[in-house]
Design a protein around this motif. Structure first.
Motif, PDB file in Angstrom:
ATOM      1  N   VAL A  89       0.649  -1.136  -0.168  1.00 49.16           N
ATOM      2  CA  VAL A  89       0.246  -0.143  -0.133  1.00 49.16           C
ATOM      3  C   VAL A  89       0.974   1.046   0.195  1.00 49.16           C
ATOM      4  CG1 VAL A  89      -2.040   1.187   1.075  1.00 49.16           C
ATOM      5  CG2 VAL A  89      -2.135  -1.111   0.909  1.00 49.16           C
ATOM      6  N   VAL A  90       2.003   1.508   0.594  1.00 49.79           N
ATOM      7  CA  VAL A  90       2.759   2.493   0.857  1.00 49.79           C
ATOM      8  C   VAL A  90       3.480   3.196  -0.225  1.00 49.79           C
ATOM      9  CG1 VAL A  90       4.778   3.321   2.153  1.00 49.79           C
ATOM     10  CG2 VAL A  90       3.219   2.333   3.490  1.00 49.79           C
ATOM     11  N   ALA A  91       4.041   1.392  -1.042  1.00 53.65           N
ATOM     12  CA  ALA A  91       4.941   1.686  -1.921  1.00 53.65           C
ATOM     13  C   ALA A  91       4.014   2.197  -3.148  1.00 53.65           C
ATOM     14  CB  ALA A  91       5.021   0.223  -2.420  1.00 53.65           C
ATOM     15  N   THR A  92       2.565   1.777  -3.462  1.00 49.52           N
ATOM     16  CA  THR A  92       2.096   1.946  -4.448  1.00 49.52           C
ATOM     17  C   THR A  92       1.195   3.585  -3.811  1.00 49.52           C
ATOM     18  OG1 THR A  92       0.440  -0.240  -4.527  1.00 49.52           O
ATOM     19  CG2 THR A  92      -0.845   1.755  -5.382  1.00 49.52           C
ATOM     20  N   ILE A 111      18.308   1.382   4.973  1.00 52.37           N
ATOM     21  CA  ILE A 111      17.304   2.070   5.260  1.00 52.37           C
ATOM     22  C   ILE A 111      16.474   1.743   6.270  1.00 52.37           C
ATOM     23  CG2 ILE A 111      16.050   4.005   4.594  1.00 52.37           C
ATOM     24  CD1 ILE A 111      16.192   4.191   1.998  1.00 52.37           C
ATOM     25  N   ALA A 112      16.666   0.533   6.036  1.00 50.95           N
ATOM     26  CA  ALA A 112      15.817   0.086   7.086  1.00 50.95           C
ATOM     27  C   ALA A 112      16.789   0.072   8.565  1.00 50.95           C
ATOM     28  CB  ALA A 112      14.748  -1.549   6.847  1.00 50.95           C
ATOM     29  N   MET A 113      17.137  -0.537   8.991  1.00 52.37           N
ATOM     30  CA  MET A 113      18.717  -0.495   9.797  1.00 52.37           C
ATOM     31  C   MET A 113      18.659   0.536  10.216  1.00 52.37           C
ATOM     32  SD  MET A 113      20.745  -3.396   8.191  1.00 52.37           S
ATOM     33  CE  MET A 113      21.974  -3.664   9.270  1.00 52.37           C
ATOM     34  N   MET A 114      18.931   1.897   9.685  1.00 56.15           N
ATOM     35  CA  MET A 114      19.253   2.948   9.745  1.00 56.15           C
ATOM     36  C   MET A 114      17.641   3.319  11.331  1.00 56.15           C
ATOM     37  SD  MET A 114      21.353   4.243   6.368  1.00 56.15           S
ATOM     38  CE  MET A 114      21.220   6.621   7.469  1.00 56.15           C
ATOM     39  N   ILE A 115      16.921   3.481  10.254  1.00 58.93           N
ATOM     40  CA  ILE A 115      15.438   4.116  10.574  1.00 58.93           C
ATOM     41  C   ILE A 115      15.532   2.907  12.117  1.00 58.93           C
ATOM     42  CG2 ILE A 115      13.281   4.379  10.686  1.00 58.93           C
ATOM     43  CD1 ILE A 115      13.590   4.131   7.652  1.00 58.93           C
ATOM     44  N   SER A 116      15.955   1.478  12.111  1.00 61.42           N
ATOM     45  CA  SER A 116      15.834   1.024  13.542  1.00 61.42           C
ATOM     46  C   SER A 116      16.686   1.287  14.183  1.00 61.42           C
ATOM     47  CB  SER A 116      15.617  -0.522  12.908  1.00 61.42           C
ATOM     48  OG  SER A 116      15.106  -0.648  11.762  1.00 61.42           O
ATOM     49  N   SER A 117      17.510   1.528  14.277  1.00 63.38           N
ATOM     50  CA  SER A 117      18.739   2.016  15.057  1.00 63.38           C
ATOM     51  C   SER A 117      18.412   3.058  16.238  1.00 63.38           C
ATOM     52  CB  SER A 117      20.297   2.559  14.612  1.00 63.38           C
ATOM     53  OG  SER A 117      20.067   3.371  13.573  1.00 63.38           O
ATOM     54  N   VAL A 147       8.901  -0.734  10.782  1.00 61.00           N
ATOM     55  CA  VAL A 147      10.113   0.062  10.005  1.00 61.00           C
ATOM     56  C   VAL A 147      10.144  -0.070   8.532  1.00 61.00           C
ATOM     57  CG1 VAL A 147      12.162   0.065  10.397  1.00 61.00           C
ATOM     58  CG2 VAL A 147      11.027   0.983  12.412  1.00 61.00           C
ATOM     59  N   VAL A 148       9.653  -1.668   9.294  1.00 59.48           N
ATOM     60  CA  VAL A 148       9.573  -2.601   7.883  1.00 59.48           C
ATOM     61  C   VAL A 148       8.978  -1.812   6.574  1.00 59.48           C
ATOM     62  CG1 VAL A 148       9.734  -4.729   7.015  1.00 59.48           C
ATOM     63  CG2 VAL A 148      10.712  -4.488   8.913  1.00 59.48           C
ATOM     64  N   ILE A 149       7.465  -1.681   7.134  1.00 58.96           N
ATOM     65  CA  ILE A 149       6.662  -1.452   6.125  1.00 58.96           C
ATOM     66  C   ILE A 149       6.616   0.031   5.879  1.00 58.96           C
ATOM     67  CG2 ILE A 149       3.986  -0.790   5.876  1.00 58.96           C
ATOM     68  CD1 ILE A 149       3.294  -2.497   7.990  1.00 58.96           C
ATOM     69  N   TRP A 150       7.333   1.216   6.239  1.00 61.89           N
ATOM     70  CA  TRP A 150       7.652   2.677   6.121  1.00 61.89           C
ATOM     71  C   TRP A 150       8.663   2.279   4.938  1.00 61.89           C
ATOM     72  CZ3 TRP A 150       4.137   5.767   4.624  1.00 61.89           C
ATOM     73  CH2 TRP A 150       3.131   6.238   5.998  1.00 61.89           C
ATOM     74  N   SER A 151       9.758   1.365   5.006  1.00 61.16           N
ATOM     75  CA  SER A 151      11.071   1.624   5.038  1.00 61.16           C
ATOM     76  C   SER A 151      11.271   0.504   3.811  1.00 61.16           C
ATOM     77  CB  SER A 151      12.293   0.535   5.843  1.00 61.16           C
ATOM     78  OG  SER A 151      12.308   1.474   7.131  1.00 61.16           O
ATOM     79  N   VAL A 152      10.549  -0.160   3.176  1.00 59.62           N
ATOM     80  CA  VAL A 152      10.415  -1.097   2.117  1.00 59.62           C
ATOM     81  C   VAL A 152       8.883  -0.730   1.398  1.00 59.62           C
ATOM     82  CG1 VAL A 152       9.951  -3.125   1.066  1.00 59.62           C
ATOM     83  CG2 VAL A 152      10.495  -3.347   3.112  1.00 59.62           C
ATOM     84  N   ILE A 202       8.498   3.385   0.886  1.00 56.10           N
ATOM     85  CA  ILE A 202       9.024   4.739   0.688  1.00 56.10           C
ATOM     86  C   ILE A 202       9.955   3.736  -0.499  1.00 56.10           C
ATOM     87  CG2 ILE A 202      10.520   5.779   0.771  1.00 56.10           C
ATOM     88  CD1 ILE A 202       8.762   5.915   3.534  1.00 56.10           C
ATOM     89  N   GLY A 203      11.068   2.793  -0.341  1.00 53.71           N
ATOM     90  CA  GLY A 203      12.184   2.161  -0.937  1.00 53.71           C
ATOM     91  C   GLY A 203      11.627   1.926  -2.445  1.00 53.71           C
ATOM     92  N   PHE A 204      10.735   0.876  -2.245  1.00 50.73           N
ATOM     93  CA  PHE A 204      10.166   0.134  -3.606  1.00 50.73           C
ATOM     94  C   PHE A 204       8.528   1.328  -4.207  1.00 50.73           C
ATOM     95  CE2 PHE A 204      12.672  -3.259  -2.623  1.00 50.73           C
ATOM     96  CZ  PHE A 204      13.060  -3.619  -3.431  1.00 50.73           C
ATOM     97  N   GLY A 205       8.236   2.251  -3.476  1.00 50.64           N
ATOM     98  CA  GLY A 205       7.758   3.502  -3.889  1.00 50.64           C
ATOM     99  C   GLY A 205       8.418   4.015  -4.827  1.00 50.64           C
ATOM    100  N   VAL A 206       9.617   4.377  -4.565  1.00 51.45           N
ATOM    101  CA  VAL A 206      10.492   5.310  -5.481  1.00 51.45           C
ATOM    102  C   VAL A 206      10.961   4.187  -6.765  1.00 51.45           C
ATOM    103  CG1 VAL A 206      12.968   6.169  -5.253  1.00 51.45           C
ATOM    104  CG2 VAL A 206      11.819   6.203  -3.367  1.00 51.45           C
ATOM    105  N   ASN A 207      11.347   3.248  -6.350  1.00 50.56           N
ATOM    106  CA  ASN A 207      11.432   1.889  -7.847  1.00 50.56           C
ATOM    107  C   ASN A 207      10.013   2.056  -8.497  1.00 50.56           C
ATOM    108  OD1 ASN A 207      14.259   0.350  -7.801  1.00 50.56           O
ATOM    109  ND2 ASN A 207      14.110  -0.075  -5.449  1.00 50.56           N
ATOM    110  N   ILE A 208       9.048   1.865  -8.182  1.00 54.20           N
ATOM    111  CA  ILE A 208       7.535   1.967  -8.778  1.00 54.20           C
ATOM    112  C   ILE A 208       7.708   3.084  -9.496  1.00 54.20           C
ATOM    113  CG2 ILE A 208       4.964   1.895  -8.812  1.00 54.20           C
ATOM    114  CD1 ILE A 208       5.929  -0.444  -6.267  1.00 54.20           C
ATOM    115  N   ALA A 209       7.934   4.223  -9.139  1.00 56.21           N
ATOM    116  CA  ALA A 209       7.759   5.836  -9.614  1.00 56.21           C
ATOM    117  C   ALA A 209       8.824   5.837 -11.030  1.00 56.21           C
ATOM    118  CB  ALA A 209       8.081   6.487  -8.801  1.00 56.21           C
TER     119      ALA A 209
END
Length: 288
Positions: free
Chosen positions: A86-89, A125-131, A139-144, A146-153
């Protein structure tokens, strides 16, 4: 049955992906109400039980039922994959639309932003946010996402630009269709096949990311059922009880494979150009 679903079912890859994803989803729903045993209940008298009745997949080092842990872990898998999808979409469609349908200065700005963001690996990115914020499924949901939303774009943006220059889109604009109506009626349906493949890939990577981050201690907390946590717990005993490690690893592998194959099947089922080519191939030539 809708036409696209019928075409999806006729392909071997689509049928396999659909069945596996449906089984995992149903398992996650069933585990909300019932599991063979309490996933967190320890029974030291039945430590390392071999697969047999009533522990069909055996038990772990504390006597927990592995089948119950896998069923409960399916909830986490479905939650993370759907949430990341959903976030990536949302991120992907927003960036692709801004990068294809707006003024030139904004399109170029979005293109530079996408190029910058895509340089950072999703797991890093996920590891940096988690730290900073602590490990959690969000954290996993938003990191993945946003990261793959950029790939989709990045992948969808040139397709939107190409379709935007098509004659039928230009005719729709001339007839008074607004940019939003054109995006919804013409642009998005024509880039859907490319979008679906990227979305299925992002959901598959979300499953891997959750398992990997949980394995490393950056994902699900110890009180949440997770295939990655179960794999981390059992891998210490792989030399003594190798069979127990197979089950969570197999669940992760089959789920990721099914999501990728389902994406390929959906692309074939929804792509009008592929259907048109298939019709041309199967249409017999008329001999004068």
């Amino acid at each position: 049955m809708p036409g696209w679903l019928s075409r999806l079912w006729r392909t071997a890859t689509g049928r396999f992906g659909l069945i596996v994803v449906a089984v995992i989803t149903v398992t996650a729903l069933v585990s909300l109400l019932w599991t063979p045993f309490d996933p967190q209940e320890s029974d030291v008298r039945n430590r390392w039980a071999i697969p047999s009745w009533p522990h069909l997949l055996g038990t772990d080092d504390t006597g927990r039922d592995i089948l119950s842990l896998l069923m409960a872990g399916a909830r986490t898998t479905v939650f993370v994959s759907v949430g990341a999808g959903v976030v990536a979409t949302l991120v992907g469609i927003a960036l692709a639309a801004l990068g294809a349908l707006t003024a030139r200065w904004l399109r170029e700005t979005v293109a530079v932003l996408v190029d910058i963001l895509i340089a950072f690996p999703v797991l890093l990115i996920a590891m940096m946010i988690s730290s900073v914020w602590g490990g959690s499924l969000w954290v996993v949901i938003w990191s993945v996402g946003i990261g793959f939303g950029v790939n989709i774009a990045r992948v969808t943006r040139p397709e939107l630009r190409r379709v935007q220059q098509s004659d039928f889109v230009l005719a729709a604009k001339a007839s008074g269709l607004t940019a939003g109506q054109s995006l919804r009626r013409h642009l998005l349906p024509n880039v859907a096949p490319v979008f679906i493949v990227q979305l299925s890939w992002s959901m598959a990577v979300a499953v891997l990311a959750e398992a990997g981050l949980s394995y490393l201690g950056f994902g699900a907390s110890v009180v949440e059922p997770s295939w990655g946590l179960l794999l981390a717990d059992l891998q210490r005993y792989i030399g003594v009880h190798p069979l127990s490690v197979i089950w969570p690893g197999l669940a992760i592998t089959i789920t990721v494979l099914a999501l990728n194959l389902l994406g390929d099947g959906l692309r074939e089922a929804t792509d009008p150009t592929l259907r048109h080519r298939a019709a041309e191939v199967h249409t017999p030539a008329v001999i004068a």
